[in-house]
Motif scaffolding. Structure first.
Motif, PDB file in Angstrom:
ATOM      1  N   ALA A 147       0.846  -1.201   0.000  1.00  0.00           N
ATOM      2  CA  ALA A 147       0.000   0.000   0.000  1.00  0.00           C
ATOM      3  C   ALA A 147       0.881   1.251   0.000  1.00  0.00           C
ATOM      4  CB  ALA A 147      -0.925  -0.004   1.214  1.00  0.00           C
ATOM      5  N   SER A 148       2.010   1.176   0.703  1.00  0.00           N
ATOM      6  CA  SER A 148       2.877   2.359   0.742  1.00  0.00           C
ATOM      7  C   SER A 148       3.599   2.556  -0.603  1.00  0.00           C
ATOM      8  CB  SER A 148       3.861   2.297   1.910  1.00  0.00           C
ATOM      9  OG  SER A 148       4.718   1.208   1.737  1.00  0.00           O
ATOM     10  N   CYS A 149       3.467   1.574  -1.499  1.00  0.00           N
ATOM     11  CA  CYS A 149       3.967   1.754  -2.880  1.00  0.00           C
ATOM     12  C   CYS A 149       2.880   2.406  -3.740  1.00  0.00           C
ATOM     13  CB  CYS A 149       4.344   0.404  -3.487  1.00  0.00           C
ATOM     14  SG  CYS A 149       5.757  -0.374  -2.706  1.00  0.00           S
ATOM     15  N   GLY A 150       1.821   2.876  -3.104  1.00  0.00           N
ATOM     16  CA  GLY A 150       0.760   3.590  -3.840  1.00  0.00           C
ATOM     17  C   GLY A 150      -0.294   2.671  -4.422  1.00  0.00           C
ATOM     18  N   LEU A 151      -0.335   1.401  -3.941  1.00  0.00           N
ATOM     19  CA  LEU A 151      -1.328   0.468  -4.476  1.00  0.00           C
ATOM     20  C   LEU A 151      -2.573   0.451  -3.582  1.00  0.00           C
ATOM     21  CD1 LEU A 151       1.031  -2.541  -5.310  1.00  0.00           C
ATOM     22  CD2 LEU A 151       0.289  -0.696  -6.820  1.00  0.00           C
ATOM     23  N   SER A 152      -3.725   0.278  -4.196  1.00  0.00           N
ATOM     24  CA  SER A 152      -4.953   0.084  -3.426  1.00  0.00           C
ATOM     25  C   SER A 152      -5.778  -0.974  -4.138  1.00  0.00           C
ATOM     26  CB  SER A 152      -5.732   1.392  -3.301  1.00  0.00           C
ATOM     27  OG  SER A 152      -6.088   1.828  -4.602  1.00  0.00           O
ATOM     28  N   TRP A 153      -6.685  -1.634  -3.389  1.00  0.00           N
ATOM     29  CA  TRP A 153      -7.399  -2.787  -3.933  1.00  0.00           C
ATOM     30  C   TRP A 153      -8.867  -2.789  -3.530  1.00  0.00           C
ATOM     31  CZ3 TRP A 153      -3.042  -2.912  -0.897  1.00  0.00           C
ATOM     32  CH2 TRP A 153      -1.849  -3.197  -1.558  1.00  0.00           C
ATOM     33  N   ARG A 154      -9.622  -3.553  -4.306  1.00  0.00           N
ATOM     34  CA  ARG A 154     -11.000  -3.852  -3.968  1.00  0.00           C
ATOM     35  C   ARG A 154     -11.017  -5.350  -3.665  1.00  0.00           C
ATOM     36  NH1 ARG A 154     -13.499  -2.089  -8.867  1.00  0.00           N
ATOM     37  NH2 ARG A 154     -13.629  -4.263  -9.509  1.00  0.00           N
ATOM     38  N   GLU A 155     -11.524  -5.717  -2.475  1.00  0.00           N
ATOM     39  CA  GLU A 155     -11.467  -7.135  -2.086  1.00  0.00           C
ATOM     40  C   GLU A 155     -12.636  -7.928  -2.630  1.00  0.00           C
ATOM     41  OE1 GLU A 155     -10.845  -8.305   2.007  1.00  0.00           O
ATOM     42  OE2 GLU A 155      -9.366  -6.694   2.175  1.00  0.00           O
ATOM     43  N   SER A 156     -12.374  -9.170  -3.005  1.00  0.00           N
ATOM     44  CA  SER A 156     -13.477 -10.033  -3.415  1.00  0.00           C
ATOM     45  C   SER A 156     -14.203 -10.491  -2.146  1.00  0.00           C
ATOM     46  CB  SER A 156     -12.939 -11.246  -4.170  1.00  0.00           C
ATOM     47  OG  SER A 156     -12.283 -12.119  -3.275  1.00  0.00           O
ATOM     48  N   PRO A 157     -15.494 -10.865  -2.245  1.00  0.00           N
ATOM     49  CA  PRO A 157     -16.248 -11.249  -1.043  1.00  0.00           C
ATOM     50  C   PRO A 157     -15.584 -12.404  -0.291  1.00  0.00           C
ATOM     51  CG  PRO A 157     -17.695 -11.046  -2.956  1.00  0.00           C
ATOM     52  CD  PRO A 157     -16.299 -10.912  -3.469  1.00  0.00           C
ATOM     53  N   ASP A 158     -14.931 -13.332  -0.998  1.00  0.00           N
ATOM     54  CA  ASP A 158     -14.298 -14.451  -0.285  1.00  0.00           C
ATOM     55  C   ASP A 158     -12.932 -14.071   0.283  1.00  0.00           C
ATOM     56  OD1 ASP A 158     -12.708 -14.281  -2.506  1.00  0.00           O
ATOM     57  OD2 ASP A 158     -13.268 -16.221  -3.346  1.00  0.00           O
ATOM     58  N   LYS A 159     -12.524 -12.819   0.040  1.00  0.00           N
ATOM     59  CA  LYS A 159     -11.271 -12.279   0.588  1.00  0.00           C
ATOM     60  C   LYS A 159     -10.032 -13.096   0.183  1.00  0.00           C
ATOM     61  CE  LYS A 159     -12.816  -9.310   4.123  1.00  0.00           C
ATOM     62  NZ  LYS A 159     -14.167  -9.594   4.575  1.00  0.00           N
ATOM     63  N   PHE A 195      -8.896 -12.726  -3.106  1.00  0.00           N
ATOM     64  CA  PHE A 195      -8.359 -11.997  -4.249  1.00  0.00           C
ATOM     65  C   PHE A 195      -8.651 -10.512  -4.061  1.00  0.00           C
ATOM     66  CE2 PHE A 195      -8.531 -10.361  -8.588  1.00  0.00           C
ATOM     67  CZ  PHE A 195      -7.376 -10.932  -9.131  1.00  0.00           C
ATOM     68  N   CYS A 196      -7.669  -9.668  -4.302  1.00  0.00           N
ATOM     69  CA  CYS A 196      -7.877  -8.226  -4.206  1.00  0.00           C
ATOM     70  C   CYS A 196      -7.537  -7.629  -5.560  1.00  0.00           C
ATOM     71  CB  CYS A 196      -6.974  -7.606  -3.152  1.00  0.00           C
ATOM     72  SG  CYS A 196      -7.192  -8.316  -1.525  1.00  0.00           S
ATOM     73  N   TYR A 197      -8.508  -6.917  -6.116  1.00  0.00           N
ATOM     74  CA  TYR A 197      -8.340  -6.353  -7.455  1.00  0.00           C
ATOM     75  C   TYR A 197      -7.677  -4.980  -7.325  1.00  0.00           C
ATOM     76  CZ  TYR A 197      -9.541  -4.789 -12.143  1.00  0.00           C
ATOM     77  OH  TYR A 197      -9.474  -4.323 -13.417  1.00  0.00           O
ATOM     78  N   GLY A 198      -6.555  -4.804  -7.989  1.00  0.00           N
ATOM     79  CA  GLY A 198      -5.825  -3.538  -7.901  1.00  0.00           C
ATOM     80  C   GLY A 198      -6.583  -2.408  -8.574  1.00  0.00           C
ATOM     81  N   GLU A 199      -6.777  -1.308  -7.817  1.00  0.00           N
ATOM     82  CA  GLU A 199      -7.541  -0.187  -8.371  1.00  0.00           C
ATOM     83  C   GLU A 199      -6.639   0.923  -8.892  1.00  0.00           C
ATOM     84  OE1 GLU A 199     -11.809  -0.039  -6.378  1.00  0.00           O
ATOM     85  OE2 GLU A 199     -10.235   0.674  -5.034  1.00  0.00           O
TER      86      GLU A 199
END
Ligand code: PRT
Ligand code: ZN
Length: 226
Positions: free
Chosen positions: A27-39, A41-45
């Motif tokens: 996250a400190s590399c500037g990445l953010s994600w949207r988590e899948s309901p089963d947690k 997989f996190c999709y990079g936003e």
């Protein structure tokens, strides 16, 4: 064959000591994600960098098979699996790209408190319990010691008290677990920490640019953390 992807996939531990720090570092590399309901997989936003949340032991294999491109894993886990491959005369296909400065611990030989340690030769003919048989075998060979390895997947520290082994080879951080089991560390066989693991082979062209971007940002963040 695995289909060509145009998003980088990074494997991190789902639950455990390395999960939060790995995520925080990315996250400190500037990445953010949207988590899948089963947690799982996190999709990079903010960038095409997705996370796969898995058992740490699965990370080297996921990279080796090309299902993931990078992973955050302990040097102990990566080292054990690569040493195991080399022992089977297969090429180590995953390597350490960066040391990440968290998850620090040592893989150490520990013996009962009442032993007077005189050196590795003391282990000759003894039974050693460990979850790291390949790394232990390398160390025993390097020290010309013939000993029996008792492979256990957990609760290694209790093996000497149970009469299952004479001594152990296990991860140590504070040393409290060893002390609680009347054991003392006598030799360190690996200094471990979390590492960024990646394939020995080159990245697919579609992913190489994203991987370079991530490594560049990571190097910047690590420099500030130093
Ligand atoms: O479920 P999954 O398979 O993903 O997790 P896991 O249970 O295999 O791993 P986890 O979360 O316990 O550890 C992940 C990684 O953290 C390890 O592979 C190491 O790289 C790193 N790490 C750092 C440690 C420790 N410190 C550590 N202290 N892993 C385990 N320990 C154990 C140690 O062996 C002892 O039994 O923790 C206990 C407490 O240690 P002391 O010395 O502080 O008492
Ligand atoms: Zn594990």
């Amino acid at each position: 064959m695995t289909p060509v992807r145009d998003r980088l996939r990074v494997a991190i531990q789902k639950n455990g000591r390395l999960s939060e720090p790995a995520r925080a570092l990315l996250a400190s590399c500037g990445l953010s994600w949207r988590e899948s309901p089963d947690k799982l997989f996190c999709y990079g936003e903010s960038a095409p960098v997705d996370l796969l949340l898995v058992r740490d032991d699965d990370i080297p294999g996921l990279i080796a098979s090309g299902l993931c491109d990078l992973g955050v894993v302990g040097r102990n886990v990566l080292g054990e699996q690569m040493s195991d491959l080399r022992a089977a005369n297969r090429d180590a296909s995953v390597s350490e790209l960066r040391a990440l400065g968290f998850g620090g611990c040592k893989l150490s030989i520990a013996v009962p408190n009442d032993w007077t340690w005189t050196g590795p030769a003391m282990l000759s003919g003894k039974r050693l319990a460990t979850s790291y048989p390949a790394l232990l075998r390398d160390w025993l060979d390097a020290n010309n010691v013939q000993a029996d390895i008792v492979e256990l997947s957990g609760s290694v520290e209790i093996a000497p008290r149970l009469g299952q082994a004479d001594a152990i080879c296990d991860l140590v951080s504070s040393g409290a677990t060893l002390a609680a089991n009347q054991l003392k560390p006598v030799e360190d066989i690996l200094q471990s920490e979390a590492v960024l693991a990646g394939p020995v082979r080159d990245f697919d062209p579609a992913l190489a640019g994203i991987a370079e971007m991530l490594l560049r940002r990571l190097d910047g963040v690590m420099k500030i953390r130093d």
